[in-house]
Design a protein around this motif. Structure first.
Motif, short mmCIF file in Angstrom:
data_model
loop_
_atom_site.label_atom_id
_atom_site.label_comp_id
_atom_site.label_asym_id
_atom_site.label_seq_id
_atom_site.Cartn_x
_atom_site.Cartn_y
_atom_site.Cartn_z
N ILE B 298 2.82 0.17 -7.08
CA ILE B 298 2.19 0.12 -5.76
C ILE B 298 2.61 -1.16 -5.06
O ILE B 298 2.48 -2.25 -5.61
N LYS B 299 3.11 -0.99 -3.82
CA LYS B 299 3.47 -2.15 -3.00
C LYS B 299 2.30 -2.47 -2.08
O LYS B 299 1.91 -1.64 -1.26
N SER B 300 1.75 -3.66 -2.21
CA SER B 300 0.70 -4.10 -1.30
C SER B 300 1.35 -4.85 -0.14
O SER B 300 2.41 -5.45 -0.29
N HIS B 301 0.73 -4.78 1.04
CA HIS B 301 1.20 -5.57 2.19
C HIS B 301 1.33 -7.04 1.78
O HIS B 301 0.43 -7.56 1.11
N GLY B 302 2.37 -7.72 2.23
CA GLY B 302 2.48 -9.14 1.95
C GLY B 302 1.29 -9.92 2.51
O GLY B 302 0.81 -10.87 1.91
N SER B 303 0.78 -9.47 3.65
CA SER B 303 -0.31 -10.20 4.31
C SER B 303 -1.69 -9.70 3.91
O SER B 303 -2.68 -10.05 4.55
N ALA B 304 -1.76 -8.86 2.87
CA ALA B 304 -3.05 -8.27 2.48
C ALA B 304 -4.07 -9.35 2.13
O ALA B 304 -3.73 -10.35 1.50
N ASP B 305 -5.32 -9.13 2.53
CA ASP B 305 -6.40 -10.02 2.11
C ASP B 305 -7.03 -9.44 0.83
O ASP B 305 -6.54 -8.45 0.29
N VAL B 306 -8.11 -10.07 0.36
CA VAL B 306 -8.70 -9.66 -0.91
C VAL B 306 -9.11 -8.18 -0.89
O VAL B 306 -8.76 -7.40 -1.78
N ASP B 307 -9.83 -7.76 0.16
CA ASP B 307 -10.28 -6.37 0.24
C ASP B 307 -9.11 -5.40 0.23
O ASP B 307 -9.14 -4.36 -0.43
N ALA B 308 -8.07 -5.74 1.00
CA ALA B 308 -6.90 -4.85 1.09
C ALA B 308 -6.22 -4.74 -0.27
O ALA B 308 -5.77 -3.65 -0.67
N LEU B 309 -6.16 -5.84 -1.00
CA LEU B 309 -5.52 -5.80 -2.32
C LEU B 309 -6.37 -5.00 -3.31
O LEU B 309 -5.83 -4.27 -4.16
N VAL B 310 -7.68 -5.10 -3.18
CA VAL B 310 -8.56 -4.27 -4.03
C VAL B 310 -8.30 -2.79 -3.73
O VAL B 310 -8.23 -1.96 -4.64
N ASN B 311 -8.10 -2.45 -2.45
CA ASN B 311 -7.72 -1.07 -2.09
C ASN B 311 -6.45 -0.63 -2.79
O ASN B 311 -6.34 0.50 -3.26
N ALA B 312 -5.46 -1.52 -2.81
CA ALA B 312 -4.18 -1.19 -3.44
C ALA B 312 -4.38 -0.95 -4.93
O ALA B 312 -3.77 -0.04 -5.51
N ILE B 313 -5.23 -1.75 -5.57
CA ILE B 313 -5.52 -1.55 -7.00
C ILE B 313 -6.23 -0.21 -7.20
O ILE B 313 -5.94 0.54 -8.13
N GLY B 314 -7.13 0.11 -6.25
CA GLY B 314 -7.82 1.40 -6.29
C GLY B 314 -6.83 2.56 -6.18
O GLY B 314 -6.94 3.56 -6.89
N GLU B 315 -5.84 2.40 -5.31
CA GLU B 315 -4.80 3.42 -5.15
C GLU B 315 -4.03 3.61 -6.46
O GLU B 315 -3.72 4.73 -6.87
N ALA B 316 -3.74 2.50 -7.12
CA ALA B 316 -3.04 2.58 -8.42
C ALA B 316 -3.88 3.38 -9.41
O ALA B 316 -3.34 4.26 -10.11
N LEU B 317 -5.17 3.13 -9.46
CA LEU B 317 -6.05 3.86 -10.40
C LEU B 317 -6.07 5.35 -10.08
O LEU B 317 -6.00 6.19 -10.99
N HIS B 318 -6.18 5.67 -8.79
CA HIS B 318 -6.13 7.08 -8.35
C HIS B 318 -4.91 7.77 -8.93
O HIS B 318 -4.98 8.87 -9.47
N GLU B 319 -3.77 7.11 -8.75
CA GLU B 319 -2.52 7.76 -9.16
C GLU B 319 -2.41 7.88 -10.68
O GLU B 319 -1.84 8.84 -11.19
N VAL B 320 -2.96 6.88 -11.37
CA VAL B 320 -2.96 6.97 -12.84
C VAL B 320 -3.79 8.18 -13.26
O VAL B 320 -3.34 9.01 -14.06
N LYS B 321 -4.98 8.30 -12.69
CA LYS B 321 -5.88 9.41 -13.08
C LYS B 321 -5.27 10.76 -12.75
O LYS B 321 -5.47 11.74 -13.44
N ARG B 322 -4.55 10.81 -11.64
CA ARG B 322 -3.96 12.08 -11.20
C ARG B 322 -2.57 12.30 -11.78
O ARG B 322 -1.91 13.27 -11.46
N GLN B 323 -2.13 11.39 -12.62
CA GLN B 323 -0.82 11.49 -13.29
C GLN B 323 0.28 11.86 -12.29
O GLN B 323 1.02 12.84 -12.49
N VAL B 324 0.36 11.11 -11.21
CA VAL B 324 1.26 11.46 -10.12
C VAL B 324 2.73 11.64 -10.56
O VAL B 324 3.36 12.63 -10.21
#
Lengths: 341, 341
Positions: B298-324
C-alpha cells in the motif's frame, strides 16, 4: 462602427438556433463593432429572429444551409460530406475574407478537420491545438492547451503548442508568460518520454519563458500562465476539474435550498460564497480557440447557453483585434530563426 | 487476537517517524487484530514511542535501518542501492512471510520497482498498477487505476488493469463491478488507439462487466465502479480533482472565518456543508494499492497525516482479509482460460 465580422454556425451546439439566434442578437447589442453572419436554416433563423422582434439587416446576415454535421459523425467522413453544411459555410466565410472569425458549438473533430482543410495551417505548425483560459485562485487566468484537438501528439507538436500558447497569452498579459508542462511530478526525472523531450526543447529556446513541470493539483493555483499537455490528457483533466467544481456547486446549491427554510440570513450568507465559487468553475470560460490556423476559429461548448455563447463571440472579437494568428506566426518565425543561427 | 502483520516503512513520507510512529500506535489501538513491524532508525523510533508512553512489544516490533531512499532518487538507482533501507526492509518482511502487507509513504517509483523485484508479479500480469477508491456524489466509491505506477501503458496492460480493478472492487461490492475506460468522449469513435484497442478487448471478455467509456467530468458521478486509464492520465486527472476540491474547501473555510464575526449561526450553517464537501475530496482516501504483485503493498500519500496513515493501514488489513492477490490471480486465470477455449 461595425467593422468586425463573426460567422456563427447557427445549427451547432446541443440547442442549435434556439441558443445561437438569441446569442447573436445579444452579442450585436453588446459589441457595437460586431457584424454577424448566421449560417443555417433560413426559415428557422428568421422565425426565431422575428419572435425576438429582430430582422436581418446590414449587421446580421443569414446564409442559408439545409445541412448539419451531426455530433456523432467521424471527422474524416464529415470532411468528405461537408459541402453546404452550416459549419462549412461559417468556415468558408473566414476563408473567403467575408468574416474575420468563425464560432461553432458543433462537432469538435469536424470543426478541426474542416478548419484545417479550408483555412490551412500556419507555416511551422504541424497540428492545431484547442486552447482555453481557466480561472485560478488568484483571479488571474491560466491558458491550457491542447484540450482535445488531437488524441495524440509528439514532442515537436507539444513544443509548437507551447510557442502558440505563449504568443496568445502574451497578448493579454503584456509580459512573457510563464509556460509549464503538465506532468505527474515536478522533478526533472518524472514523466514520460513525450514531456521529457518537450521540456528539453523548451529549455533550449529563448522564445518561451519555460518554468518547468506542474502537477494536476496546481492547474488552478496560478503557478503558470500557459500549461501545455497533449489533447487526450488536457481534455480529460479539464473535464475532471469541471466535474469536481460542478459537484461542489451543486452541493452548495442544494444546501442553500435546504436552508432557505431557515430564513433569508442563510441565503444572504451563501450567495456571496456561491458567486465566489462559481468563478472557480472552468466551465464558465466558454470559447476555446483553435490555434495554429491561418484564421480565427472558436469552439463553443456544445451545451453553452446564450450568455456562454456571447462570451465565445467576445473571445473571437478579442482575437481578431489582437491579430492572434499573425502574432503566433511572428513568434514561430523567431523560434525558427533562433534554431538556425 | 493479533494475527495480521503490517510492515510499516517508518522513514517514508514527508514527515517520517513523526507521523508513522504515532500512526502505528493509533492503528494498534484501532485494529485489535493488527501487529506492526516498524522499519527505520531504531533510536528515533523508540524515543518517539516512549514520548507516547509506548514501548516495543509483541504487537509492535522495530527493525533497525539507518538508510532511507530519498524522494528524488530514480527508481533504477534506488533498486541498485536499496539494501538495508527502511522501504526495502518493509518489503522484505512481506517477501519472507513475516508480514502480510507493507505500507510506505516513500518514493512511489522506488516502491514499485522494489516490490516488483522482491515480491514478483502475478502470472499473466506485465505491469503492476496503483489503484485507489474515490468518493462519488452518491456516497458510493469508484476505484480508479492506474494512478501513476507506470508512465506509459499498452492495451494489454490496460486490459489487465481492468481485470485487476474489477477483482478488487468485487471484494467490496459483492456483485460484478461496472468497469469503464476513461476517454475524451463517450462515443465509440472517440479516443486514441490505446483506449480503442482496450475497449475492443474488454467487449470480448465475459469476465469483466464493461460499460464503455466515461469522460473526466463523470469521474465522481458514480457511473462506474472501476475506471481504467494509463498511469500518466490517471495521476494528472486525480490530482486535478484533488486540486479543484481543495480550492473549493479552502474558499469555504476562509468564508467561514470571515463570517464568524457574524455569529454562531453562520458557523453552524456552514459546518454541515463543510463536512459534506470534505467527503467529496478524493484526497481523503489515503492508501493506494499496488495491484498485480504476489503480495500486498500500500502506497500512502507522502503528505499523509496520522489519521490518513491509519486509513492506509486499515486498507492493508482489508486486502489481507479479502486475500486480494489470490482473487486477482483467480480472475486472471478465468480470463486466460476464456481466451484459450
Amino acid at each position: 462602427m461595425p467593422n468586425l465580422t463573426v460567422a456563427l454556425d447557427a445549427m451547432g451546439g446541443d440547442f442549435g438556433p434556439r441558443v445561437t439566434v438569441p446569442a447573436a442578437v445579444q452579442a450585436l447589442s453588446h459589441f457595437p463593432e460586431l457584424k454577424v453572419i448566421l449560417t443555417g436554416d433560413q426559415t428557422t433563423i428568421t422565425e426565431l429572429l422575428s419572435s425576438l422582434g429582430y430582422q436581418p439587416n446590414t449587421r446580421l446576415v443569414v446564409k442559408h444551409s439545409d445541412r448539419v454535421i451531426s455530433n456523432s459523425e467521424k471527422p474524416s467522413l464529415a470532411l468528405r460530406h461537408s459541402d453546404g453544411t452550416s459549419m462549412s459555410l461559417a468556415i468558408d466565410a473566414v476563408a473567403k475574407g467575408e468574416a474575420d472569425a468563425c464560432v461553432s458549438g458543433g462537432n469538435t473533430g469536424a470543426l478541426m478537420a474542416l478548419s484545417r482543410f479550408k483555412l490551412k495551417l500556419l507555416p511551422g505548425i504541424e497540428r492545431p491545438a484547442l486552447i482555453s483560459a481557466l480561472p485560478t485562485v488568484s483571479g488571474a487566468q491560466t491558458w491550457m492547451l491542447d484540450l482535445g484537438a488531437n488524441v495524440s501528439s509528439d514532442a515537436d507538436s507539444l513544443f509548437q503548442f507551447a510557442v502558440m500558447g505563449s504568443a496568445l497569452a502574451e497578448q493579454y498579459l503584456q509580459c512573457p508568460p510563464r509556460v509549464a508542462i503538465l506532468n505527474i511530478g515536478a522533478e526533472e526525472i518524472k514523466g514520460n518520454d513525450l514531456v521529457k523531450r518537450c521540456a528539453e526543447m523548451l529549455s533550449q529556446t529563448n522564445s518561451v519563458n519555460f518554468v518547468g513541470y506542474i502537477e494536476g493539483n496546481q492547474l488552478l493555483a496560478d503557478v503558470a500562465d500557459v500549461v501545455v499537455c497533449d489533447g487526450f490528457v488536457g481534455n480529460i483533466c479539464l473535464k475532471a476539474c469541471e466535474g469536481t467544481a460542478q459537484i461542489f456547486i451543486d452541493k452548495l446549491r442544494s444546501s442553500m435550498i435546504a436552508m432557505s427554510i431557515k430564513g433569508w440570513i442563510a441565503r444572504k450568507l451563501f450567495s456571496g460564497l456561491f458567486n465566489d465559487l462559481k468563478t472557480l468553475n472552468p466551465d464558465q470560460y466558454n470559447g476555446a480557440s483553435l490555434l495554429g490556423l491561418r484564421g480565427i476559429v472558436i469552439k463553443s461548448h456544445g451545451s453553452a447557453d446564450v450568455d456562454a455563447l456571447v462570451n465565445a463571440i467576445g473571445e473571437a472579437l478579442h482575437e481578431v483585434k489582437r491579430q492572434v494568428p499573425s502574432r503566433i506566426s511572428d513568434r514561430l518565425e523567431a523560434v525558427l530563426l533562433e534554431r538556425h543561427y
